[in-house]
Design an enzyme around this catalytic site. Structure first.
Site, short mmCIF file in Angstrom:
data_model
loop_
_atom_site.label_atom_id
_atom_site.label_comp_id
_atom_site.label_asym_id
_atom_site.label_seq_id
_atom_site.Cartn_x
_atom_site.Cartn_y
_atom_site.Cartn_z
N GLU A 236 -0.67 9.75 0.06
CA GLU A 236 -1.27 8.45 0.35
C GLU A 236 -2.07 8.08 -0.87
O GLU A 236 -3.07 8.73 -1.20
CB GLU A 236 -2.14 8.52 1.60
N CYS A 270 -9.02 2.27 0.99
CA CYS A 270 -7.65 2.00 0.53
C CYS A 270 -7.03 0.81 1.25
O CYS A 270 -6.20 0.11 0.68
CB CYS A 270 -6.78 3.23 0.72
#
Length: 468
Positions: A236, A270
């Site tokens: 990720e 994020c």
């Protein structure tokens, strides 16, 4: 065998509110790291045979300890990486929910799965694969490790953690909590090593797979190292999430949702709405609403309840974001509010509002990991989708409007792993988390998260006289 890890400088806790060093930890020696991996490997041999019921008991106990100690743990996260205390406490509560989710559902998710077959019977048996290396960042020091630890330990794997070097106390206390919860020694262990030595660990034959959340270069490096040894990885790698506001949207709600969503964790999320994409006809009205909210934001001590925007995680982080804003201005973007360091101790940056960003500017494509709100405008929906898809990232995204059927149509055209309607990209134990494009691959949370690092073994039973 011995895993090579060079001796390096100490690992430090530096409080970003005042840039003072709080505590230091020695980097582990080659021998210490080798022993930890060996212990994790030995623990796997018994943990994989431990019943789901007993594994669940450990995870439920971890959740209980987290809830009991949420104030203490929240303050520790705030001390180490600077986020608002209320956000830190929420993070700890979320982690407890994730541990309970897998404790409650893990056995069901991993039950043998029957398959249709013309002869005899067949099923998939889900089996753990071994010791996992988890490499995690600082922005959610408890949540990031929980996402990988909860499903995989429930599945019967063991784990060694290489956490970000600026949150060592958070890293160590999670190991302590697992031991307090009754996990056998070696099931979950923290490593104090520098990031540059992670690739060497990936090569260790006792490490079965690796999970990383971090930067794109770090992900590429780890994926390459894992691939060269035929090991699975999940990545990720961040994002530059679009937030498309539709023509029919309530602009007051959209302004509040985007500003507070962007300032969450001082912009170090994020999946925060990094690129707000608005109908061109609404720009003046919307900008007034956004500027009004910016005028109310209080920057200050993250331990104080009325603070809205905390310091960034480190002095370097603040310098890097300020440099990105300065470059955007040099390239012609309009910095409407903020953009500068604040004249005070700590890793502070003014909440920043930028408009008039074009494809000729770096800011149009890159991720800015700080309290920087970027406003784009569009003439029609096709242009909005084009702007949304203009980056190499594809993690999350949002569509905001009253016509939810139309919003879903738009969501289907956004190249990301997740799209939320009328909400910033969020987090829940039962919902999968992960991206596409350069935001990485693999999923965490939800049922999907427990299948990433298990062997889906086919077992077929036929009559011994069968021809095939």
């Amino acid at each position: 065998m011995s895993t090579v890890v060079k001796k390096a400088s100490s690992i430090k806790t530096v409080n970003p509110f005042n840039n003072e060093t709080v505590k230091e930890f020695d980097v582990m020696s080659n021998e210490q790291v080798d022993q930890i991996i060996g212990r994790a490997d030995q623990a796997f041999k018994s943990w994989k045979k431990t019943s789901f019921e007993k594994r669940a008991q450990v995870l439920h106990k971890v959740a209980s300890i987290l809830r009991t100690k949420k104030e203490e743990l929240g303050k520790l996260a705030t001390l180490e990486m600077g986020k608002l205390l209320k956000e830190s406490i929420y993070e700890v509560e979320l982690c407890a929910n994730i541990f309970d989710y897998y404790a409650d559902n893990g056995a069901k998710f991993l039950a043998d799965h029957p398959l249709d077959t013309a002869h005899g019977k067949a099923f998939l048996a889900y089996e753990p694969i071994g010791v996992l290396l988890s490499v995690q960042p600082w922005n959610f020091p408890f949540y990031q490790i929980t996402r990988s630890a909860a499903p995989n330990i429930m599945a019967g794997n063991t784990m060694v953690l290489k956490h970000a070097s600026n949150v060592p106390q958070c890293a160590q206390i999670m190991e302590d909590i697992f031991l307090e919860a009754g996990a056998p020694k070696g099931v979950y262990t923290n490593l104090f090593i520098p990031g540059r030595d992670v690739e060497r660990l990936v090569a260790d034959p006792r490490i079965a797979a690796v999970s990383l959340t971090g930067s794109e270069p770090a992900g590429a490096s780890i994926a390459s190292a894992a691939g060269s040894k035929v090991k699975k990885s999940t990545l990720e790698l961040g994002g530059s999430d679009p937030f498309i506001i539709m023509e029919d949207a309530d602009l007051d709600d959209a302004a509040k949702t985007t500003v507070y969503g962007r300032m969450w964790n001082a912009g170090q999320v994020c999946v925060s709405p990094k690129r707000v994409i608005l109908p061109e006809s609404k720009k003046a009205e919307f900008l007034d609403k956004v500027k009004a909210i910016f005028g109310t934001l209080k920057v200050g001590d993250p331990l104080e309840a009325d603070t809205d925007v905390a310091p960034l995680s480190s002095e370097k982080a603040a310098e890097d974001v300020a440099a990105q804003v300065a470059k955007a201005a040099e390239q012609g973007a309009n910095v409407v509010i903020g953009g500068h360091r604040i004249d005070r101790a700590g890793a502070f940056l003014e909440p920043t509002l930028i408009t008039d960003i074009t494809p000729k500017m770096d800011a149009y494509f890159e991720e800015i990991f700080g309290p920087v709100y970027m406003l784009h405008t569009y003439k029609n929906v096709d242009e909005a989708i084009e702007i949304a898809n203009a980056t190499e990232f594809g993690l999350g995204g949002s569509v905001f409007g009253k016509d939810t059927d139309k919003a879903v149509e738009i969501a289907r055209q956004i190249d990301t792993g997740m799209v939320y309607i009328n909400h910033v990209t969020g987090i829940a134990p039962e919902l999968p988390f992960g991206g596409t494009k350069n935001s990485g691959y693999g999923r965490e949370q939800s049922p999907a998260g427990i299948y990433e690092f298990v062997n889906a073994k086919l077992i077929r039973v036929t009559d011994s006289k069968a021809l095939y």
